[in-house]
Design an enzyme around this catalytic site. Structure first.
Site, PDB file in Angstrom:
ATOM      1  N   LYS A  58       0.837  -1.218   0.000  1.00 39.43           N
ATOM      2  CA  LYS A  58       0.000   0.000   0.000  1.00 39.43           C
ATOM      3  C   LYS A  58       0.864   1.258   0.000  1.00 39.43           C
ATOM      4  CE  LYS A  58      -2.466  -2.767  -0.426  1.00 39.43           C
ATOM      5  NZ  LYS A  58      -2.501  -4.224  -0.334  1.00 39.43           N
ATOM      6  N   GLY A 188      -0.483 -14.390 -13.307  1.00 40.96           N
ATOM      7  CA  GLY A 188      -1.590 -14.353 -12.357  1.00 40.96           C
ATOM      8  C   GLY A 188      -2.242 -12.987 -12.284  1.00 40.96           C
ATOM      9  N   GLY A 190      -4.496 -12.023 -10.258  1.00 41.43           N
ATOM     10  CA  GLY A 190      -5.192 -11.995  -8.971  1.00 41.43           C
ATOM     11  C   GLY A 190      -4.872 -10.689  -8.258  1.00 41.43           C
ATOM     12  N   GLU A 211      -2.831 -14.621 -17.430  1.00 40.29           N
ATOM     13  CA  GLU A 211      -3.777 -15.302 -16.543  1.00 40.29           C
ATOM     14  C   GLU A 211      -4.299 -16.568 -17.211  1.00 40.29           C
ATOM     15  OE1 GLU A 211      -5.266 -14.987 -13.317  1.00 40.29           O
ATOM     16  OE2 GLU A 211      -6.280 -16.796 -14.028  1.00 40.29           O
ATOM     17  N   GLY A 278      -0.896 -17.223  -6.358  1.00 42.59           N
ATOM     18  CA  GLY A 278      -1.510 -17.665  -5.108  1.00 42.59           C
ATOM     19  C   GLY A 278      -0.462 -17.950  -4.046  1.00 42.59           C
ATOM     20  N   ARG A 279      -0.946 -18.216  -2.836  1.00 41.66           N
ATOM     21  CA  ARG A 279      -0.043 -18.478  -1.724  1.00 41.66           C
ATOM     22  C   ARG A 279      -0.402 -19.810  -1.076  1.00 41.66           C
ATOM     23  NH1 ARG A 279       3.020 -14.340  -0.287  1.00 41.66           N
ATOM     24  NH2 ARG A 279       3.125 -14.820   1.939  1.00 41.66           N
ATOM     25  N   ALA A 327      -5.616 -10.320   5.991  1.00 44.83           N
ATOM     26  CA  ALA A 327      -5.100  -9.957   7.309  1.00 44.83           C
ATOM     27  C   ALA A 327      -6.226  -9.825   8.333  1.00 44.83           C
ATOM     28  CB  ALA A 327      -4.321  -8.644   7.199  1.00 44.83           C
ATOM     29  N   HIS A 451     -23.403  15.192   2.859  1.00 40.56           N
ATOM     30  CA  HIS A 451     -23.286  15.680   1.487  1.00 40.56           C
ATOM     31  C   HIS A 451     -22.231  16.782   1.433  1.00 40.56           C
ATOM     32  CE1 HIS A 451     -24.361  16.973  -2.532  1.00 40.56           C
ATOM     33  NE2 HIS A 451     -24.361  18.224  -2.088  1.00 40.56           N
TER      34      HIS A 451
HETATM   35  P1  FAD Z   1       1.683 -14.098   8.204  1.00 39.67           P
HETATM   36  O1  FAD Z   1       1.403 -12.660   8.097  1.00 39.67           O
HETATM   37  O2  FAD Z   1       2.309 -14.788   7.058  1.00 39.67           O
HETATM   38  O3  FAD Z   1       2.586 -14.251   9.504  1.00 39.67           O
HETATM   39  C1  FAD Z   1       3.136 -15.464   9.909  1.00 39.67           C
HETATM   40  C2  FAD Z   1       4.392 -15.187  10.720  1.00 39.67           C
HETATM   41  O4  FAD Z   1       4.811 -16.388  11.358  1.00 39.67           O
HETATM   42  C3  FAD Z   1       5.581 -14.725   9.870  1.00 39.67           C
HETATM   43  O5  FAD Z   1       6.235 -13.655  10.492  1.00 39.67           O
HETATM   44  C4  FAD Z   1       6.496 -15.959   9.849  1.00 39.67           C
HETATM   45  O6  FAD Z   1       7.867 -15.663   9.694  1.00 39.67           O
HETATM   46  C5  FAD Z   1       6.219 -16.524  11.226  1.00 39.67           C
HETATM   47  N1  FAD Z   1       6.530 -17.946  11.365  1.00 39.67           N
HETATM   48  C6  FAD Z   1       6.161 -18.966  10.554  1.00 39.67           C
HETATM   49  N2  FAD Z   1       6.578 -20.143  11.074  1.00 39.67           N
HETATM   50  C7  FAD Z   1       7.222 -19.828  12.228  1.00 39.67           C
HETATM   51  C8  FAD Z   1       7.863 -20.611  13.222  1.00 39.67           C
HETATM   52  N3  FAD Z   1       7.916 -21.954  13.135  1.00 39.67           N
HETATM   53  N4  FAD Z   1       8.435 -19.968  14.254  1.00 39.67           N
HETATM   54  C9  FAD Z   1       8.399 -18.618  14.356  1.00 39.67           C
HETATM   55  N5  FAD Z   1       7.792 -17.831  13.466  1.00 39.67           N
HETATM   56  C10 FAD Z   1       7.205 -18.442  12.413  1.00 39.67           C
HETATM   57  N6  FAD Z   1      -4.349  -8.941   3.189  1.00 39.67           N
HETATM   58  C11 FAD Z   1      -5.251  -7.976   3.440  1.00 39.67           C
HETATM   59  O7  FAD Z   1      -6.197  -8.200   4.196  1.00 39.67           O
HETATM   60  N7  FAD Z   1      -5.135  -6.733   2.868  1.00 39.67           N
HETATM   61  C12 FAD Z   1      -4.130  -6.432   2.028  1.00 39.67           C
HETATM   62  O8  FAD Z   1      -4.058  -5.308   1.536  1.00 39.67           O
HETATM   63  C13 FAD Z   1      -3.172  -7.426   1.742  1.00 39.67           C
HETATM   64  N8  FAD Z   1      -2.146  -7.169   0.914  1.00 39.67           N
HETATM   65  C14 FAD Z   1      -1.216  -8.133   0.677  1.00 39.67           C
HETATM   66  C15 FAD Z   1      -0.186  -7.851  -0.205  1.00 39.67           C
HETATM   67  C16 FAD Z   1       0.759  -8.799  -0.488  1.00 39.67           C
HETATM   68  C17 FAD Z   1       1.875  -8.485  -1.444  1.00 39.67           C
HETATM   69  C18 FAD Z   1       0.696 -10.073   0.149  1.00 39.67           C
HETATM   70  C19 FAD Z   1       1.740 -11.117  -0.108  1.00 39.67           C
HETATM   71  C20 FAD Z   1      -0.324 -10.365   1.027  1.00 39.67           C
HETATM   72  C21 FAD Z   1      -1.304  -9.402   1.292  1.00 39.67           C
HETATM   73  N9  FAD Z   1      -2.374  -9.657   2.136  1.00 39.67           N
HETATM   74  C22 FAD Z   1      -3.313  -8.689   2.365  1.00 39.67           C
HETATM   75  C23 FAD Z   1      -2.526 -10.953   2.807  1.00 39.67           C
HETATM   76  C24 FAD Z   1      -2.022 -10.858   4.259  1.00 39.67           C
HETATM   77  O9  FAD Z   1      -0.684 -10.440   4.251  1.00 39.67           O
HETATM   78  C25 FAD Z   1      -2.155 -12.197   4.933  1.00 39.67           C
HETATM   79  O10 FAD Z   1      -3.478 -12.665   4.832  1.00 39.67           O
HETATM   80  C26 FAD Z   1      -1.795 -12.093   6.407  1.00 39.67           C
HETATM   81  O11 FAD Z   1      -0.488 -11.610   6.568  1.00 39.67           O
HETATM   82  C27 FAD Z   1      -1.929 -13.451   7.089  1.00 39.67           C
HETATM   83  O12 FAD Z   1      -1.585 -13.313   8.425  1.00 39.67           O
HETATM   84  P2  FAD Z   1      -0.994 -14.520   9.263  1.00 39.67           P
HETATM   85  O13 FAD Z   1      -0.698 -13.958  10.611  1.00 39.67           O
HETATM   86  O14 FAD Z   1      -1.866 -15.688   9.147  1.00 39.67           O
HETATM   87  O15 FAD Z   1       0.380 -14.922   8.544  1.00 39.67           O
HETATM   88  P1  NAD Z   2      -4.767 -14.917  -6.187  1.00 42.42           P
HETATM   89  O1  NAD Z   2      -5.361 -16.199  -5.791  1.00 42.42           O
HETATM   90  O2  NAD Z   2      -5.458 -13.653  -5.830  1.00 42.42           O
HETATM   91  O3  NAD Z   2      -4.553 -14.872  -7.753  1.00 42.42           O
HETATM   92  C1  NAD Z   2      -3.771 -15.814  -8.426  1.00 42.42           C
HETATM   93  C2  NAD Z   2      -4.165 -15.784  -9.888  1.00 42.42           C
HETATM   94  O4  NAD Z   2      -3.217 -16.554 -10.593  1.00 42.42           O
HETATM   95  C3  NAD Z   2      -5.528 -16.390 -10.157  1.00 42.42           C
HETATM   96  O5  NAD Z   2      -6.276 -15.530 -10.981  1.00 42.42           O
HETATM   97  C4  NAD Z   2      -5.202 -17.707 -10.843  1.00 42.42           C
HETATM   98  O6  NAD Z   2      -6.188 -18.109 -11.767  1.00 42.42           O
HETATM   99  C5  NAD Z   2      -3.909 -17.365 -11.532  1.00 42.42           C
HETATM  100  N1  NAD Z   2      -3.044 -18.505 -11.816  1.00 42.42           N
HETATM  101  C6  NAD Z   2      -2.780 -19.566 -11.028  1.00 42.42           C
HETATM  102  N2  NAD Z   2      -1.891 -20.382 -11.616  1.00 42.42           N
HETATM  103  C7  NAD Z   2      -1.579 -19.819 -12.800  1.00 42.42           C
HETATM  104  C8  NAD Z   2      -0.694 -20.166 -13.862  1.00 42.42           C
HETATM  105  N3  NAD Z   2       0.057 -21.266 -13.793  1.00 42.42           N
HETATM  106  N4  NAD Z   2      -0.619 -19.352 -14.935  1.00 42.42           N
HETATM  107  C9  NAD Z   2      -1.365 -18.209 -14.998  1.00 42.42           C
HETATM  108  N5  NAD Z   2      -2.215 -17.838 -14.027  1.00 42.42           N
HETATM  109  C10 NAD Z   2      -2.316 -18.618 -12.939  1.00 42.42           C
HETATM  110  O7  NAD Z   2      -3.270 -14.968  -5.602  1.00 42.42           O
HETATM  111  P2  NAD Z   2      -2.198 -13.819  -5.390  1.00 42.42           P
HETATM  112  O8  NAD Z   2      -2.464 -12.646  -6.252  1.00 42.42           O
HETATM  113  O9  NAD Z   2      -0.888 -14.521  -5.461  1.00 42.42           O
HETATM  114  O10 NAD Z   2      -2.456 -13.396  -3.907  1.00 42.42           O
HETATM  115  C11 NAD Z   2      -2.433 -14.383  -2.884  1.00 42.42           C
HETATM  116  C12 NAD Z   2      -3.383 -14.022  -1.791  1.00 42.42           C
HETATM  117  O11 NAD Z   2      -2.835 -12.947  -1.026  1.00 42.42           O
HETATM  118  C13 NAD Z   2      -4.718 -13.473  -2.287  1.00 42.42           C
HETATM  119  O12 NAD Z   2      -5.618 -14.507  -2.575  1.00 42.42           O
HETATM  120  C14 NAD Z   2      -5.177 -12.692  -1.120  1.00 42.42           C
HETATM  121  O13 NAD Z   2      -5.808 -13.547  -0.230  1.00 42.42           O
HETATM  122  C15 NAD Z   2      -3.890 -12.175  -0.515  1.00 42.42           C
HETATM  123  N6  NAD Z   2      -3.728 -10.751  -0.899  1.00 42.42           N
HETATM  124  C16 NAD Z   2      -4.703  -9.876  -0.525  1.00 42.42           C
HETATM  125  C17 NAD Z   2      -4.592  -8.553  -0.896  1.00 42.42           C
HETATM  126  C18 NAD Z   2      -5.678  -7.606  -0.522  1.00 42.42           C
HETATM  127  O14 NAD Z   2      -6.483  -7.961   0.337  1.00 42.42           O
HETATM  128  N7  NAD Z   2      -5.739  -6.410  -1.086  1.00 42.42           N
HETATM  129  C19 NAD Z   2      -3.504  -8.113  -1.638  1.00 42.42           C
HETATM  130  C20 NAD Z   2      -2.550  -9.044  -2.012  1.00 42.42           C
HETATM  131  C21 NAD Z   2      -2.668 -10.367  -1.630  1.00 42.42           C
END
Ligand code: FAD
Ligand code: NAD
Length: 474
Positions: A58, A188, A190, A211, A278-279, A327, A451
């Site tokens: 962000k 992707g 997504g 995609e 995806g993740r 999150a 408004h």
């Molecule tokens: P994580 O945030 O992954 O935290 C897990 C933590 O556990 C990490 O610090 C890791 O190192 C630690 N850990 C793992 N195993 C161990 C262990 N054995 N011992 C000690 N520590 C350990 N979501 C939103 O809602 N809004 C958004 O705008 C948004 N933007 C995103 C943008 C990107 C680029 C990405 C990749 C994700 C985004 N997400 C967003 C998704 C969001 O980041 C995740 O859904 C959220 O962080 C999940 O929280 P969590 O606590 O489950 O895991």
């Molecule tokens: P995503 O699931 O949002 O999108 C992945 C996309 O990749 C899908 O459209 C899927 O059809 C496509 N895809 C999968 N395999 C493919 C392939 N082999 N070739 C071409 N396309 C393919 O996953 P992401 O963008 O990696 O994000 C992961 C997750 O992180 C999101 O689902 C979301 O939960 C979280 N996230 C959230 C935010 C937010 O809330 N603003 C921002 C970033 C990430």
């Protein structure tokens, strides 16, 4: 000696750190373990979200949005700005500062709330014992009545397209590119592909998103996805649907990608390739063989509706378990588990979890899409309102997009809200509140909205459900 706790949380992302603070506030003796090391070599609790996800993305989205508006949109306001340029290293440094401010803030919050923080890797063994390998050396052993696993997720790697951290990158690499790549490929379309594709596209990269699916944003309401696709096209984000990536290889400093679509095979080359397909749940090193915790076929920690795993008093939440990887879902799930441990009522309604994509315009939704209601045979009515007819949107220069509301045809209960437009991320909140209270579109229509505000578009969409919108034909 083994230190004993009421609750040990492994992972300090939004799931773990929020749960740990809430547990300590609820009177539980709480420890939280996280191994993340910040760029300043200090512990950096906050997980993916604060370090390499929500917040840094962000920060870059906001920096580049200002840049893009200055380049393309402010001239009509009379603002004259010539020779505009972006200093990428300043932008990245600003992002890093925000990240360390927030991760440092969590360390402070742990102290203030008396959460014992262990900077290391935690491994759950039998009988709720946790071995912690502290960063930089020694090990300690902890034990607790309850364990909360919150180990999060990591980017999925396509087996034939290995991340190299430089040319073929995941979200971590895409937040660190030091020079604007002339051509950025993204696999992707997504959330990450669209958000981080937008960041670099606004700085001048020619972005091509590849995609596999035939449909754009299938999880969103079709009308919203169509409108968003139109806006992204105007921004020259090229989104190629129905496109399979067959291989990617780094050759002479370029990533050469072979794709296959209806027309056959084609070779494309990029300066960088972001893989955002995806993740996956991250559990490496988390569970000893005797932990008693089982994983699903997809590698997620198996939990029931109350987030209880197969082991006694061991819970798991956030990205490591089923459900949306968001999150706010992670945090609320963690809070719910702590409340259950503390003997209180706890419930998380997945249907009222909002989704936001922070593109420009933003996309936000909650509840059911129109296609889901059709599939489920629900009798519904809908109302919509375009931002082009909203005074504040016009005054602010953001007329793109619309609000669409879906309500039960008989009871009028709000079943879904879908917004594409400026500040959709904030506007969706009142729809979430309405749905949480099982409110109706009429409730939304009867609420006084200030408004001129963008929220009047939500109001008008609600009035339109009743066929009583003032500023559009019903
Ligand atoms: P994580 O945030 O992954 O935290 C897990 C933590 O556990 C990490 O610090 C890791 O190192 C630690 N850990 C793992 N195993 C161990 C262990 N054995 N011992 C000690 N520590 C350990 N979501 C939103 O809602 N809004 C958004 O705008 C948004 N933007 C995103 C943008 C990107 C680029 C990405 C990749 C994700 C985004 N997400 C967003 C998704 C969001 O980041 C995740 O859904 C959220 O962080 C999940 O929280 P969590 O606590 O489950 O895991
Ligand atoms: P995503 O699931 O949002 O999108 C992945 C996309 O990749 C899908 O459209 C899927 O059809 C496509 N895809 C999968 N395999 C493919 C392939 N082999 N070739 C071409 N396309 C393919 O996953 P992401 O963008 O990696 O994000 C992961 C997750 O992180 C999101 O689902 C979301 O939960 C979280 N996230 C959230 C935010 C937010 O809330 N603003 C921002 C970033 C990430």
């Amino acid at each position: 000696m083994t230190e004993k706790y009421d609750l040990i949380v492994i992972g300090a992302g939004p799931a773990g750190y929020v749960a740990a603070i809430h547990a300590a506030q609820s009177g539980l003796k709480t420890a939280c373990i996280d191994r993340t090391v910040g760029k300043d070599d200090k512990p950096a609790p906050g997980g993916t979200c604060l370090n390499v996800g929500c917040i840094p993305s962000k920060a870059l989205l906001d920096s580049t949005k200002h840049f893009s508006h200055l380049q393309h949109d402010y001239a009509e306001h009379g603002i004259v700005a010539e020779n505009i340029s972006m200093n990428v290293s300043t932008m990245l440094a600003r992002k890093d500062k925000i990240v360390s401010q927030l991760t440092g803030g969590i360390t402070q919050l742990f102290k203030a709330n008396k959460v014992s923080f262990y900077h290391g890797t935690g491994e759950l063994t039998a009988n709720n014992m946790v071995n912690v390998e502290i960063v930089g050396g020694e090990s300690v052993q902890l034990q607790a009545d309850n364990i909360l696993l919150a180990s999060g997720s990591s980017a999925i790697e396509i087996p034939s397209i290995k991340f190299d951290g430089e040319y073929i990158i995941d979200n971590i690499g895409a937040l660190e590119i030091s020079e604007v790549p002339a051509k950025l490929g993204v696999i992707g379309a997504g959330v990450i592909g669209l958000e981080l594709g937008s960041v670099w596209g606004r700085l001048g990269s020619e972005v091509t998103i590849l995609e596999a699916l035939p449909e754009f944003l299938p999880a969103a309401d079709k009308d919203i996805a169509r409108l968003a696709a139109r806006e992204f096209k105007k921004q020259k984000l090229e989104i190629r649907l129905n496109t399979l990536v067959k291989s990617a290889q780094v050759i002479d400093g370029e990533v050469v990608v072979v794709i296959e679509n209806k027309a056959g095979e084609e070779q494309l080359s990029f300066d960088r390739l972001l893989v955002a397909v995806g993740r996956r749940a991250y559990t490496d090193g988390l569970l000893a063989a005797d932990s008693g915790v089982t994983l699903t076929e997809r590698g997620q920690i198996e939990v029931d509706d109350n987030c209880l795993t197969s082991a006694t008093n061991v819970y798991a939440v956030g990205d490591a378990v089923r459900g949306p990887m968001l999150a706010h879902k992670a945090s609320e799930e963690g809070i719910a588990v702590v409340n259950r441990i503390a003997g209180k009522y706890a419930h998380l309604d997945f249907n009222t979890i909002p989704w936001v994509i922070y593109t420009d315009p933003e996309i936000a939704w909650v509840g059911k899409t129109e296609q889901q209601l059709k599939e489920q045979g629900v009798d519904y009515k809908s109302g919509s309102f375009p931002f082009a007819a909203n005074g504040r949107a016009l005054a602010g220069g953001s007329p793109a997009g619309m609000v669409k509301l879906l309500a039960d045809a008989t009871t009028d209960e709000l079943l879904g809200a879908h917004i594409v437009g400026a500040n959709a991320s904030e506007l969706i909140a009142e729809c979430v509140v309405t749905m949480e209270f099982h409110g109706s579109s009429e409730d939304l229509a009867m609420i006084v909205h200030a408004h001129p505000t963008l929220s009047e578009a939500v109001h008008e969409a609600a009035l339109n459900v009743q066929k009583k919108a003032i500023h559009r034909a019903n």
